[in-house]
Design an enzyme around this catalytic site. Sequence first.
Site, PDB file in Angstrom:
ATOM      1  N   ASP A  80       4.066   8.876   2.891  1.00 28.72           N
ATOM      2  CA  ASP A  80       3.764   7.695   3.491  1.00 28.72           C
ATOM      3  C   ASP A  80       2.417   6.906   3.415  1.00 28.72           C
ATOM      4  OD1 ASP A  80       6.260   8.207   4.446  1.00 28.72           O
ATOM      5  OD2 ASP A  80       5.788   8.010   6.736  1.00 28.72           O
ATOM      6  N   ASP A  81       2.469   5.896   3.699  1.00 28.14           N
ATOM      7  CA  ASP A  81       1.133   4.769   3.754  1.00 28.14           C
ATOM      8  C   ASP A  81       0.650   4.703   2.736  1.00 28.14           C
ATOM      9  OD1 ASP A  81       1.578   5.546   6.546  1.00 28.14           O
ATOM     10  OD2 ASP A  81       0.073   6.640   6.989  1.00 28.14           O
ATOM     11  N   HIS A  99       7.713   0.679   4.272  1.00 20.79           N
ATOM     12  CA  HIS A  99       6.994   1.139   5.467  1.00 20.79           C
ATOM     13  C   HIS A  99       6.221   0.073   6.183  1.00 20.79           C
ATOM     14  CE1 HIS A  99       5.530   4.404   7.885  1.00 20.79           C
ATOM     15  NE2 HIS A  99       4.381   4.513   7.390  1.00 20.79           N
ATOM     16  N   HIS A 120       1.505  12.421   3.525  1.00 18.60           N
ATOM     17  CA  HIS A 120       0.748  11.199   3.295  1.00 18.60           C
ATOM     18  C   HIS A 120       0.014  11.068   2.108  1.00 18.60           C
ATOM     19  CE1 HIS A 120       1.838  11.180   7.620  1.00 18.60           C
ATOM     20  NE2 HIS A 120       1.834   9.876   7.528  1.00 18.60           N
TER      21      HIS A 120
HETATM   22 ZN    ZN Z   1       2.647   5.494   8.251  1.00 18.18          ZN
END
Ligand code: ZN
Length: 224
Positions: free
Chosen positions: A39-40, A89, A186
Site C-alpha cells: 500500500d501507499d 488506494h 507498505h
Molecule cells: Zn494506506
Amino acid sequence: MKKIISIAALICLFVCFSNAKNFYTNGSADIKKVALTFDDGPGKATEEVLEILKEKNVRATFFMLASRVEKDIEIAKKVAAAGHEIGNHTYWHVNFYSYKNNDKINEIEKEILSAKKVIKDKLGIDTKLMRFPYGYSKSDGLEVAQNLGYHVINWSFGMDWENIPAQQLHKKYKQAIKNGAIFLMHDLPKNEKMLSFLREFIDEIRSQGCEIVTVSELLNLGQK
Ligand SMILES: [Zn+2]
C-alpha cells in the site's frame, strides 16, 4: 411481534449482505493460495520490492495512492510493466473514519474517481480493486465503491507499520500464513523491516505449500 422480528431479520440480512458482497479480507480457506499486497506507493521501497518479487518470480497487488503515482510516475510504470496487479488506494489517503463534514459520500466518491482517472490516464489500467485508507469498511464507503464497480479489499494480516522489533514482526507475519491469507505491507516508506524479511517470507509461504497469487486470482475476481 413476529412481524417486527421478521422485518428486523430481513433488514439485518439485507445490511449484512450489502456489506459483504464487494468486501473481502481473505480468500478461501480450502485453497492453498495467499496474496501479498503493498500500500501507499509508489514510493521509497517500491523498486527494491520489485527486485525481490522478480527474483522470486512472484506477482503481487499494489494499492497505489494516485497522488504518489503523479509524483513517481516512472516507478508506477515499472510496477505495471512487471505484470503486477494495481489497485486504487484513493487520491489523498483521507481517513474516512474521522471525516466529519457532511459531504462525506461525495468526498468518498471524489477520492475514488480521481484516483481511478489518474491510474487510467498515467498507466492505462482500469482498476477494479480498491482499498480504502486505514481499511475503512463502513457500509457508506462500500456502497459508493460498489456503485463505481469496485471490489473493496482489506487484509487478513498486516502490521509492518508497528513500532516493534524486526524479529518479532517477522515472526508474527510467518505465524499468520494460512490458506486464503491477504497480507498487507507498505512500499511508500523505506520500510527496512519489511524489505529485509520479504525474501524469507516468500520462501516460508512456499515451504508451507502455498502458492502466491494476485488478489483477483485469490478471490476469483477476473482481473489480471
Ligand atoms: Zn494506506
